[in-house]
Design an enzyme around this catalytic site. Structure first.
Site, PDB file in Angstrom:
ATOM      1  N   ASN A  78       0.848  -1.189   0.000  1.00 43.52           N
ATOM      2  CA  ASN A  78       0.000   0.000   0.000  1.00 43.52           C
ATOM      3  C   ASN A  78       0.887   1.244   0.000  1.00 43.52           C
ATOM      4  O   ASN A  78       1.946   1.275   0.627  1.00 43.52           O
ATOM      5  CB  ASN A  78      -1.008   0.004   1.166  1.00 43.52           C
ATOM      6  N   GLU A 123       0.400   5.198   0.668  1.00 40.07           N
ATOM      7  CA  GLU A 123      -0.531   6.222   1.152  1.00 40.07           C
ATOM      8  C   GLU A 123      -0.098   7.608   0.689  1.00 40.07           C
ATOM      9  O   GLU A 123       0.980   7.793   0.131  1.00 40.07           O
ATOM     10  CB  GLU A 123      -0.624   6.131   2.683  1.00 40.07           C
ATOM     11  N   CYS A 153      -4.090   0.491  -2.493  1.00 42.31           N
ATOM     12  CA  CYS A 153      -3.882  -0.744  -1.733  1.00 42.31           C
ATOM     13  C   CYS A 153      -2.795  -1.618  -2.366  1.00 42.31           C
ATOM     14  O   CYS A 153      -2.547  -1.548  -3.574  1.00 42.31           O
ATOM     15  CB  CYS A 153      -5.160  -1.568  -1.700  1.00 42.31           C
ATOM     16  N   GLU A 205      -2.853  -4.809  -2.995  1.00 49.39           N
ATOM     17  CA  GLU A 205      -3.354  -5.751  -4.001  1.00 49.39           C
ATOM     18  C   GLU A 205      -3.399  -5.096  -5.375  1.00 49.39           C
ATOM     19  O   GLU A 205      -3.002  -5.683  -6.382  1.00 49.39           O
ATOM     20  CB  GLU A 205      -4.774  -6.226  -3.641  1.00 49.39           C
ATOM     21  N   CYS A 216     -10.062  -5.195   0.501  1.00 44.34           N
ATOM     22  CA  CYS A 216     -11.174  -4.232   0.473  1.00 44.34           C
ATOM     23  C   CYS A 216     -12.042  -4.439  -0.771  1.00 44.34           C
ATOM     24  O   CYS A 216     -11.662  -5.152  -1.710  1.00 44.34           O
ATOM     25  CB  CYS A 216     -10.634  -2.798   0.513  1.00 44.34           C
ATOM     26  N   CYS A 223     -10.450  -3.600  -4.233  1.00 42.96           N
ATOM     27  CA  CYS A 223      -9.490  -4.619  -4.703  1.00 42.96           C
ATOM     28  C   CYS A 223     -10.213  -5.873  -5.160  1.00 42.96           C
ATOM     29  O   CYS A 223      -9.799  -6.523  -6.121  1.00 42.96           O
ATOM     30  CB  CYS A 223      -8.473  -4.932  -3.617  1.00 42.96           C
TER      31      CYS A 223
HETATM   32  N1  THU Z   1      -5.235  -1.558   2.505  1.00 45.95           N
HETATM   33  C1  THU Z   1      -4.663  -2.391   1.574  1.00 45.95           C
HETATM   34  O1  THU Z   1      -3.524  -2.156   1.139  1.00 45.95           O
HETATM   35  N2  THU Z   1      -5.379  -3.455   1.160  1.00 45.95           N
HETATM   36  C2  THU Z   1      -6.644  -3.763   1.589  1.00 45.95           C
HETATM   37  O2  THU Z   1      -7.289  -4.622   1.017  1.00 45.95           O
HETATM   38  C3  THU Z   1      -7.181  -3.061   2.757  1.00 45.95           C
HETATM   39  C4  THU Z   1      -6.569  -1.747   3.047  1.00 45.95           C
HETATM   40  C5  THU Z   1      -4.467  -0.391   2.964  1.00 45.95           C
HETATM   41  C6  THU Z   1      -5.038   0.932   2.552  1.00 45.95           C
HETATM   42  C7  THU Z   1      -4.481   1.832   3.632  1.00 45.95           C
HETATM   43  O3  THU Z   1      -3.183   2.225   3.242  1.00 45.95           O
HETATM   44  C8  THU Z   1      -4.373   0.953   4.850  1.00 45.95           C
HETATM   45  O4  THU Z   1      -4.430  -0.387   4.369  1.00 45.95           O
HETATM   46  C9  THU Z   1      -5.476   1.167   5.869  1.00 45.95           C
HETATM   47  O5  THU Z   1      -6.717   1.143   5.279  1.00 45.95           O
END
Ligand code: THU
Length: 134
Positions: free
Chosen positions: A46, A48, A57, A59, A88, A91
């Protein structure tokens, strides 16, 4: 659903990749490893952003890396988080584009398998390419 060797390598690859996650805001690093039909593994983390919605994300990073290198057939994706969190909705939708049978392996930061499922199970009654006759 997957041979043990593949499952373990994918979890290990996602766990290793997770170290590169850029998650200063959530403090929730995520690592993903996508296994394609050609036998390659694409990692993702991920990433940010101070403008929060720009975050992507792990994935989707792995999927976009693979697609941008010519891959469209996926066998499995492993996702590693602190607590074995599930992918999520966004994804799940992006995974569904490339096949509902892709195996989804969910593991925690120790690499312990929490759940093994498929995109079809995670996203029932999905909207996808067949709805557009593709
Ligand atoms: N996140 C992912 O990378 N994958 C997911 O399927 C769930 C959420 C990340 C997004 C954000 O950077 C952090 O997790 C918290 O939501």
């Amino acid at each position: 659903m997957l041979v043990n060797e593949v499952r373990e390598s994918l979890i290990e690859a996602a766990k290793e990749a997770r170290k590169w996650a850029y998650a200063p805001y959530s403090q929730y690093p995520v690592g993903a490893a996508l296994f394609t039909a050609s036998g390659r593994i694409y990692e993702g983390v991920n990433v940010e952003n101070a403008a929060f919605p720009m975050t992507i994300c792990a994935e989707r990073v792995a999927i976009f890396k693979a697609v941008s290198e010519g891959e469209r057939e996926f066998r499995a994706i492993a996702v590693v988080t602190k607590n074995g969190g599930s992918p999520c909705g966004a994804c799940r939708q992006v995974l569904a584009e490339f096949g509902l049978e892709t195996v989804v392996i969910i593991a925690d930061e120790e690499g312990r398998l929490r759940r093994e499922t498929t995109v079809a199970e995670l996203l029932p009654e999905s909207f996808g390419p067949p709805d557009l006759d593709r």
